[in-house]
Write a protein that holds these residues in place. Structure first.
Motif, PDB file in Angstrom:
ATOM      1  N   VAL A 194      42.742  44.653 -16.194  1.00  0.00           N
ATOM      2  CA  VAL A 194      41.547  44.048 -15.939  1.00  0.00           C
ATOM      3  C   VAL A 194      41.316  42.876 -14.883  1.00  0.00           C
ATOM      4  O   VAL A 194      41.785  41.995 -15.010  1.00  0.00           O
ATOM      5  CB  VAL A 194      40.532  43.668 -17.343  1.00  0.00           C
ATOM      6  CG1 VAL A 194      39.306  43.307 -17.847  1.00  0.00           C
ATOM      7  CG2 VAL A 194      40.957  45.048 -18.151  1.00  0.00           C
ATOM      8  N   GLY A 195      40.263  42.982 -14.373  1.00  0.00           N
ATOM      9  CA  GLY A 195      39.214  41.984 -13.905  1.00  0.00           C
ATOM     10  C   GLY A 195      40.343  42.562 -11.818  1.00  0.00           C
ATOM     11  O   GLY A 195      39.442  41.811 -10.988  1.00  0.00           O
ATOM     12  N   ASP A 196      40.879  43.456 -11.988  1.00  0.00           N
ATOM     13  CA  ASP A 196      41.663  43.945 -10.392  1.00  0.00           C
ATOM     14  C   ASP A 196      40.436  44.821  -9.482  1.00  0.00           C
ATOM     15  O   ASP A 196      39.821  45.767 -10.142  1.00  0.00           O
ATOM     16  CB  ASP A 196      42.385  44.081 -10.426  1.00  0.00           C
ATOM     17  CG  ASP A 196      43.826  43.457 -10.840  1.00  0.00           C
ATOM     18  OD1 ASP A 196      43.439  41.944 -10.967  1.00  0.00           O
ATOM     19  OD2 ASP A 196      44.782  43.961 -11.141  1.00  0.00           O
ATOM     20  N   THR A 197      40.286  44.902  -9.006  1.00  0.00           N
ATOM     21  CA  THR A 197      39.198  45.783  -7.908  1.00  0.00           C
ATOM     22  C   THR A 197      40.802  46.886  -7.814  1.00  0.00           C
ATOM     23  O   THR A 197      41.429  46.596  -6.719  1.00  0.00           O
ATOM     24  CB  THR A 197      38.627  45.206  -6.548  1.00  0.00           C
ATOM     25  OG1 THR A 197      38.489  44.277  -7.480  1.00  0.00           O
ATOM     26  CG2 THR A 197      38.373  45.775  -6.208  1.00  0.00           C
ATOM     27  N   VAL A 198      40.001  48.340  -7.197  1.00  0.00           N
ATOM     28  CA  VAL A 198      40.214  49.447  -7.112  1.00  0.00           C
ATOM     29  C   VAL A 198      39.672  49.959  -5.478  1.00  0.00           C
ATOM     30  O   VAL A 198      38.630  50.682  -6.023  1.00  0.00           O
ATOM     31  CB  VAL A 198      41.545  50.135  -7.950  1.00  0.00           C
ATOM     32  CG1 VAL A 198      41.769  51.637  -7.424  1.00  0.00           C
ATOM     33  CG2 VAL A 198      42.527  49.295  -9.195  1.00  0.00           C
ATOM     34  N   ARG A 199      40.531  50.352  -4.486  1.00  0.00           N
ATOM     35  CA  ARG A 199      39.428  51.209  -3.990  1.00  0.00           C
ATOM     36  C   ARG A 199      39.873  52.780  -4.485  1.00  0.00           C
ATOM     37  O   ARG A 199      41.402  52.988  -4.117  1.00  0.00           O
ATOM     38  CB  ARG A 199      39.245  51.011  -2.360  1.00  0.00           C
ATOM     39  CG  ARG A 199      39.556  51.979  -1.169  1.00  0.00           C
ATOM     40  CD  ARG A 199      39.265  51.579  -0.035  1.00  0.00           C
ATOM     41  NE  ARG A 199      38.505  52.149   1.232  1.00  0.00           N
ATOM     42  CZ  ARG A 199      37.276  51.595   1.371  1.00  0.00           C
ATOM     43  NH1 ARG A 199      36.854  50.868   1.340  1.00  0.00           N
ATOM     44  NH2 ARG A 199      36.945  52.434   2.421  1.00  0.00           N
ATOM     45  N   LEU A 200      38.558  53.735  -4.226  1.00  0.00           N
ATOM     46  CA  LEU A 200      38.490  54.990  -4.582  1.00  0.00           C
ATOM     47  C   LEU A 200      37.283  55.662  -3.308  1.00  0.00           C
ATOM     48  O   LEU A 200      36.508  55.135  -3.201  1.00  0.00           O
ATOM     49  CB  LEU A 200      37.646  55.155  -6.262  1.00  0.00           C
ATOM     50  CG  LEU A 200      38.839  54.612  -7.278  1.00  0.00           C
ATOM     51  CD1 LEU A 200      38.280  54.607  -8.454  1.00  0.00           C
ATOM     52  CD2 LEU A 200      40.328  54.816  -7.220  1.00  0.00           C
ATOM     53  N   THR A 201      38.398  57.057  -3.447  1.00  0.00           N
ATOM     54  CA  THR A 201      37.412  57.738  -2.521  1.00  0.00           C
ATOM     55  C   THR A 201      37.161  58.984  -3.571  1.00  0.00           C
ATOM     56  O   THR A 201      37.551  59.237  -4.286  1.00  0.00           O
ATOM     57  CB  THR A 201      38.233  58.277  -1.263  1.00  0.00           C
ATOM     58  OG1 THR A 201      39.471  59.015  -1.609  1.00  0.00           O
ATOM     59  CG2 THR A 201      38.589  56.790  -0.251  1.00  0.00           C
ATOM     60  N   GLY A 202      35.948  59.809  -2.752  1.00  0.00           N
ATOM     61  CA  GLY A 202      35.070  60.739  -3.279  1.00  0.00           C
ATOM     62  C   GLY A 202      35.400  61.747  -2.313  1.00  0.00           C
ATOM     63  O   GLY A 202      36.531  62.271  -1.226  1.00  0.00           O
TER      64      GLY A 202
END
Length: 183
Positions: free
Chosen positions: A49-57
């Motif tokens: 919690v608090g971390d950023t994750v890069r996601l793609t569609g």
């Protein structure tokens, strides 16, 4: 850890079944082995919690930086008449979605979010709003470079310990799934 959740074929076969649910009925728990079940392998996740994750569609240019801001468990129902069934309570997760792609993001974030308990059981989002904060609307549109912030609520059995939050674009059907551990 990135995992493949479903193939296009499974997504195409599952969507019509979900559309057949009677009005007002939602599936709150996703059984293991279903199209949306994702194995938690050794408790590994993309972050906490608090971390950023890069996601793609699926579409060219779709990309989000997704941050789980906080988890509120239990969360109080916003309306005294819209409450979970006996033996259950509400939890809420606040997400920040930053469009880092080149394509317009237009989706229903609540369709792509699940919480996971310590037994590995998954729970889909709930339609019950909470007092935790402003919920995402049914559809969220974010231009490239823009950001959206909102809560998604979940109905979980009493005694449930949420240990992870998962999110995928394209109403949960994208292959790129982010997972955040919950302390």
């Amino acid at each position: 850890m990135r995992r493949s959740t479903v193939s296009w074929a499974a997504a195409l076969l599952t969507a019509p079944v979900l559309a057949l649910l009677p009005a007002g009925v939602t599936a709150s728990a996703v059984p293991a082995g279903s199209a949306h079940a994702v194995a938690v392998r050794g408790g590994a996740s993309d972050g906490k919690v608090g971390d950023t994750v890069r996601l793609t569609g699926f579409k060219k240019g779709e990309a989000l930086d997704v941050t789980v801001i906080k988890v509120v468990d239990p969360a109080r129902a916003e309306d005294a008449y819209l409450v979970p069934s006996a033996g259950k309570h509400l939890a809420a997760v606040q997400f920040r979605l930053k469009n880092t792609g080149t394509a317009l993001y237009k989706d229903s974030p609540s369709n792509g979010a699940t919480v996971v308990d310590k037994q590995g059981q998954r729970f889909n989002s709930s339609l019950f709003p909470t007092r935790a904060g402003a919920e995402f609307p049914a559809t969220v549109t974010v231009r490239p470079g823009g950001t959206a912030l909102g809560f998604i609520s979940f109905e979980v059995p009493n005694g449930t310990k949420i240990v992870a939050v998962q999110f995928a674009m394209d109403s949960g059907f994208a292959d790129d799934v982010g997972e955040w551990s919950v302390p």
